[in-house]
Design an enzyme around this catalytic site. Structure first.
Site, PDB file in Angstrom:
ATOM      1  N   LYS A 166      28.275  37.151  45.059  1.00 12.57           N
ATOM      2  CA  LYS A 166      28.131  38.474  44.480  1.00 12.57           C
ATOM      3  C   LYS A 166      27.813  38.618  43.051  1.00 12.57           C
ATOM      4  O   LYS A 166      26.895  39.225  42.741  1.00 12.57           O
ATOM      5  CB  LYS A 166      29.306  39.470  44.694  1.00 12.57           C
ATOM      6  CG  LYS A 166      29.516  40.732  44.010  1.00 12.57           C
ATOM      7  CD  LYS A 166      30.741  41.302  44.446  1.00 12.57           C
ATOM      8  CE  LYS A 166      31.942  41.018  43.465  1.00 12.57           C
ATOM      9  NZ  LYS A 166      32.008  41.684  42.624  1.00 12.57           N
ATOM     10  N   ASN A 167      28.533  37.973  42.190  1.00 18.43           N
ATOM     11  CA  ASN A 167      28.321  38.301  40.744  1.00 18.43           C
ATOM     12  C   ASN A 167      27.484  37.406  40.019  1.00 18.43           C
ATOM     13  O   ASN A 167      27.295  37.846  38.642  1.00 18.43           O
ATOM     14  CB  ASN A 167      30.260  37.621  40.123  1.00 18.43           C
ATOM     15  CG  ASN A 167      30.960  38.809  40.284  1.00 18.43           C
ATOM     16  OD1 ASN A 167      30.566  39.936  40.904  1.00 18.43           O
ATOM     17  ND2 ASN A 167      32.165  38.283  40.281  1.00 18.43           N
ATOM     18  N   CYS A 169      38.652  50.537  36.023  1.00 19.02           N
ATOM     19  CA  CYS A 169      38.994  50.495  37.463  1.00 19.02           C
ATOM     20  C   CYS A 169      40.372  50.101  37.522  1.00 19.02           C
ATOM     21  O   CYS A 169      41.098  50.024  36.727  1.00 19.02           O
ATOM     22  CB  CYS A 169      37.821  49.609  38.063  1.00 19.02           C
ATOM     23  SG  CYS A 169      38.242  47.973  37.563  1.00 19.02           S
ATOM     24  N   ARG A 176      38.523  47.930  31.100  1.00 18.85           N
ATOM     25  CA  ARG A 176      37.305  47.521  31.216  1.00 18.85           C
ATOM     26  C   ARG A 176      36.263  48.004  30.100  1.00 18.85           C
ATOM     27  O   ARG A 176      35.274  48.712  30.286  1.00 18.85           O
ATOM     28  CB  ARG A 176      36.688  47.530  32.441  1.00 18.85           C
ATOM     29  CG  ARG A 176      37.534  47.252  33.637  1.00 18.85           C
ATOM     30  CD  ARG A 176      37.474  46.236  34.672  1.00 18.85           C
ATOM     31  NE  ARG A 176      36.513  45.269  34.695  1.00 18.85           N
ATOM     32  CZ  ARG A 176      35.852  44.870  35.706  1.00 18.85           C
ATOM     33  NH1 ARG A 176      36.106  45.393  36.863  1.00 18.85           N
ATOM     34  NH2 ARG A 176      34.867  43.957  35.833  1.00 18.85           N
ATOM     35  N   ASP A 224      39.684  36.076  39.338  1.00 12.07           N
ATOM     36  CA  ASP A 224      39.265  36.541  40.489  1.00 12.07           C
ATOM     37  C   ASP A 224      39.849  35.785  41.805  1.00 12.07           C
ATOM     38  O   ASP A 224      39.678  36.209  42.972  1.00 12.07           O
ATOM     39  CB  ASP A 224      37.559  36.539  40.596  1.00 12.07           C
ATOM     40  CG  ASP A 224      36.854  37.483  40.091  1.00 12.07           C
ATOM     41  OD1 ASP A 224      37.650  38.458  39.451  1.00 12.07           O
ATOM     42  OD2 ASP A 224      35.768  37.358  39.737  1.00 12.07           O
ATOM     43  N   ARG A 281      32.832  45.574  49.536  1.00  9.44           N
ATOM     44  CA  ARG A 281      32.142  45.252  48.258  1.00  9.44           C
ATOM     45  C   ARG A 281      31.786  44.042  47.905  1.00  9.44           C
ATOM     46  O   ARG A 281      30.520  43.599  47.267  1.00  9.44           O
ATOM     47  CB  ARG A 281      32.710  45.829  47.208  1.00  9.44           C
ATOM     48  CG  ARG A 281      32.790  47.516  47.193  1.00  9.44           C
ATOM     49  CD  ARG A 281      33.459  47.751  45.695  1.00  9.44           C
ATOM     50  NE  ARG A 281      33.050  46.848  44.923  1.00  9.44           N
ATOM     51  CZ  ARG A 281      34.007  46.365  43.783  1.00  9.44           C
ATOM     52  NH1 ARG A 281      35.085  46.625  43.804  1.00  9.44           N
ATOM     53  NH2 ARG A 281      33.435  45.512  42.900  1.00  9.44           N
TER      54      ARG A 281
HETATM   55  N1  EPU Z   1      36.187  42.857  27.541  1.00 16.56           N
HETATM   56  C1  EPU Z   1      36.119  43.637  26.355  1.00 16.56           C
HETATM   57  N2  EPU Z   1      35.091  44.116  25.805  1.00 16.56           N
HETATM   58  C2  EPU Z   1      33.678  43.993  26.455  1.00 16.56           C
HETATM   59  C3  EPU Z   1      33.735  43.380  27.611  1.00 16.56           C
HETATM   60  C4  EPU Z   1      34.780  42.930  28.151  1.00 16.56           C
HETATM   61  O1  EPU Z   1      37.175  43.602  25.758  1.00 16.56           O
HETATM   62  O2  EPU Z   1      32.744  44.536  25.975  1.00 16.56           O
HETATM   63  C5  EPU Z   1      37.270  42.162  27.940  1.00 16.56           C
HETATM   64  C6  EPU Z   1      37.756  42.500  29.063  1.00 16.56           C
HETATM   65  O3  EPU Z   1      38.433  43.852  29.437  1.00 16.56           O
HETATM   66  C7  EPU Z   1      38.287  41.392  29.830  1.00 16.56           C
HETATM   67  C8  EPU Z   1      37.522  40.293  29.401  1.00 16.56           C
HETATM   68  O4  EPU Z   1      36.926  40.818  28.245  1.00 16.56           O
HETATM   69  O5  EPU Z   1      39.745  41.316  29.337  1.00 16.56           O
HETATM   70  C9  EPU Z   1      36.460  39.585  30.423  1.00 16.56           C
HETATM   71  O6  EPU Z   1      35.857  40.620  30.810  1.00 16.56           O
HETATM   72  P1  EPU Z   1      34.365  40.218  31.157  1.00 16.56           P
HETATM   73  O7  EPU Z   1      33.404  41.096  30.495  1.00 16.56           O
HETATM   74  O8  EPU Z   1      34.152  38.818  31.358  1.00 16.56           O
HETATM   75  O9  EPU Z   1      34.214  40.764  32.956  1.00 16.56           O
HETATM   76  P2  EPU Z   1      33.248  41.470  33.537  1.00 16.56           P
HETATM   77  O10 EPU Z   1      31.894  40.923  33.187  1.00 16.56           O
HETATM   78  O11 EPU Z   1      33.284  43.098  33.541  1.00 16.56           O
HETATM   79  C10 EPU Z   1      33.028  39.926  35.646  1.00 16.56           C
HETATM   80  C11 EPU Z   1      33.173  39.973  36.911  1.00 16.56           C
HETATM   81  C12 EPU Z   1      34.637  40.498  37.622  1.00 16.56           C
HETATM   82  C13 EPU Z   1      35.509  39.174  36.889  1.00 16.56           C
HETATM   83  C14 EPU Z   1      35.178  38.991  35.368  1.00 16.56           C
HETATM   84  C15 EPU Z   1      36.101  37.749  34.774  1.00 16.56           C
HETATM   85  C16 EPU Z   1      30.742  40.674  37.531  1.00 16.56           C
HETATM   86  C17 EPU Z   1      30.266  41.807  38.186  1.00 16.56           C
HETATM   87  N3  EPU Z   1      32.242  40.923  37.653  1.00 16.56           N
HETATM   88  O12 EPU Z   1      33.398  41.023  35.148  1.00 16.56           O
HETATM   89  O13 EPU Z   1      34.459  40.286  38.905  1.00 16.56           O
HETATM   90  O14 EPU Z   1      36.771  39.197  37.153  1.00 16.56           O
HETATM   91  O15 EPU Z   1      34.062  38.851  34.945  1.00 16.56           O
HETATM   92  O16 EPU Z   1      35.545  36.600  35.284  1.00 16.56           O
HETATM   93  O17 EPU Z   1      30.428  39.656  37.497  1.00 16.56           O
HETATM   94  C18 EPU Z   1      35.226  40.658  40.882  1.00 16.56           C
HETATM   95  O18 EPU Z   1      34.435  40.168  41.490  1.00 16.56           O
HETATM   96  O19 EPU Z   1      36.279  41.292  41.727  1.00 16.56           O
HETATM   97  C19 EPU Z   1      35.509  40.896  39.556  1.00 16.56           C
HETATM   98  C20 EPU Z   1      36.274  41.973  38.896  1.00 16.56           C
END
Ligand code: EPU
Length: 439
Positions: A27-28, A121, A126, A314, A406
């Site tokens: 998915k991701n 969420c 996030r 995850d 999802r």
């Molecule tokens: N963060 C910030 N600022 C930002 C972006 C992130 O502070 O601008 C923080 C987040 O709050 C978190 C950390 O950095 O503490 C890492 O977040 P990241 O941006 O890596 O997460 P994401 O890209 O929003 C993806 C996956 C998530 C998975 C995370 C971590 C997708 C669509 N989502 O989220 O997947 O948990 O990386 O590996 O790729 C899931 O599939 O259930 C899911 C939540």
């Protein structure tokens, strides 16, 4: 969709799992890769796409933006983004957080983007500050106004950009900046880039479209912007989180459960912890692992989540379920999303003993769990409840399974095929006295 919203999952615990369970596409990886099709006016054919509601949402958004989107068979999608709009409105974007990764491709291709700001969420606030910092680093004008993000990339150019934050790198942030940079003149160097296999998969897809990216898989990505990208045919990598969920299912209830179509190379941290706990596990090939429930009690293990190649956040909830039936005390520390413990109150209802202290869950393993009606809250919490239901005494009812749809491709069918007693039924068929939502 309405029907799915109202479905519940019923599981009779205590049935051994044996046979072969295949893993679907990730998915991701698929979500940003779908977004990346906006970077070209030529056709992209995507294969091994999982059958998920998040993918259908993304397809709907791409169509709304003007792309031609066709699902040519259950796992193949053909997308052509010839004439597209730069504006993604709130009523589409709010359904799925991952739509945030449309920003990079729109700004890269059209030199402007206007996207509704995603919300938080249940797993935490996030923020997307690092995404915006990255875009500003590329020389874009970035404005947040009335719940929208406005990007003006008319004068964007390659630059060095540092994308590390308090919790490490950012997965969709890296994807976003990368997708903008591939069509931005000059050389961009992203430092502290996320190294997740899903980011690597996106890089490979972009390279197959003609992008110039060096350092793929490392924390330093060097991108040389090109004028145009072409179409591609690309096969999405296996879902390491779905695979990990099934490996844990095997450790909890497997007689001899073989998980196939996975990539062993992406499971290092989980395999290490399962071995440490004493789970019998055999690596059959690069894409197949057999796992069984140990005849001896497992050992408790401490788990700390980290960016890849560390233990994935995850898979934290699912691992906590395994530890909740493993004698002794395990400490599970969540370093990426420190509030990601939505599964805990529901596991307590099934007889688990877990205390939360800040970002740590202190799990005291119990001899058994007992079936109960429980509420799914987010995707991985839902998976943790399904795992608990597989070993609990009696019947477990998981409500709000639209979270599960999802991100898990036909999880009920796949588990049923290896011996689980699990079915999906309309919520109205659930006994009223068991349904906490029927009041
Ligand atoms: N963060 C910030 N600022 C930002 C972006 C992130 O502070 O601008 C923080 C987040 O709050 C978190 C950390 O950095 O503490 C890492 O977040 P990241 O941006 O890596 O997460 P994401 O890209 O929003 C993806 C996956 C998530 C998975 C995370 C971590 C997708 C669509 N989502 O989220 O997947 O948990 O990386 O590996 O790729 C899931 O599939 O259930 C899911 C939540």
């Amino acid at each position: 969709l309405l029907r799915q919203l109202m479905d519940v999952m019923r599981i009779e615990g205590g049935n051994p799992l044996s046979g072969t369970i295949p893993v679907s596409g990730a998915k991701n990886a698929a979500l940003p890769i779908f977004a990346a099709t906006l970077l070209s006016e030529e056709t992209c054919v995507l294969k091994n796409v999982p059958n998920l509601s998040d993918i259908r949402f993304m397809a709907e958004i791409l169509e709304h933006l003007g792309a031609e989107v066709e699902q040519t068979d259950p796992t193949t999608w053909k997308i052509t983004a010839r004439n597209i709009s730069h504006r993604a409105p709130y009523d589409l974007v709010r359904k799925m957080r991952a739509s945030v990764c449309l920003m990079g491709p729109l700004a890269g291709r059209l030199k402007k983007a206007e996207i509704s700001m995603p919300g938080g969420c249940v797993i935490g606030p996030r923020p997307i500050d690092m995404h915006l910092k990255g875009f500003a680093g590329l020389g874009m004008k970035v404005k947040v106004d009335k719940g929208y993000i406005f990007l003006d990339a008319e004068h964007a150019c390659g630059n060095p950009i540092f994308l590390g934050g308090r919790h490490g790198s950012t997965v969709t942030g890296t994807a976003n900046v990368l997708m903008a940079a591939v069509l931005t003149p000059g050389k961009t160097v992203i430092e502290c880039a996320a190294c997740e296999p899903e980011v690597v998969d996106l890089c490979k897809m972009l390279v197959s479209m003609g992008a110039q990216i060096e350092g793929i898989g490392s924390p330093t990505l060097a991108i040389r912007g090109v004028d145009k990208l072409g179409g591609c045919t690309y096969t999405i990598l296996p879902d390491r989180i779905e695979a990990g969920t099934f490996l844990i299912a095997g450790a909890m209830a497997g007689e001899k459960l073989t998980v196939t179509n996975l990539r062993v190379a992406d499971q290092g941290a989980l395999i290490d912890k399962l071995k440490e706990a004493g789970v019998p596990l055999t690596i059959n090939s690069e894409s197949s692992i057999t796992v069984s429930k140990s005849s001896e009690p497992l050992k408790p293990v401490d788990v700390v989540t980290h960016p890849h190649p560390g233990f994935p956040t995850d898979i934290q909830a699912q691992m906590s379920t395994l530890m909740s039936v493993t004698p002794g005390i395990s400490i599970v520390t969540e370093k990426i999303f420190p509030n990601r413990f939505m599964h805990v109150p529901e596991l307590l209802r099934m007889g688990a003993d877990i205390a939360i202290e800040g970002p740590n869950a202190i799990v005291k393993g119990q001899p058994k769990l007992s079936g109960a009606p429980v509420m799914a809250s987010d995707l991985r919490a839902s998976a943790a409840l399904i795992l608990a239901g597989l070993v609990a005494e009696g019947t477990t009812w998981v409500l709000r399974i639209y979270h599960l749809d999802r991100g898990y491709d036909k999880i009920d069918e796949k588990l049923r095929a290896v011996g689980a007693v699990i079915d999906r039924l309309p919520e109205k068929d659930m006994p009223k006295d068991l349904n906490p939502e029927s009041a």
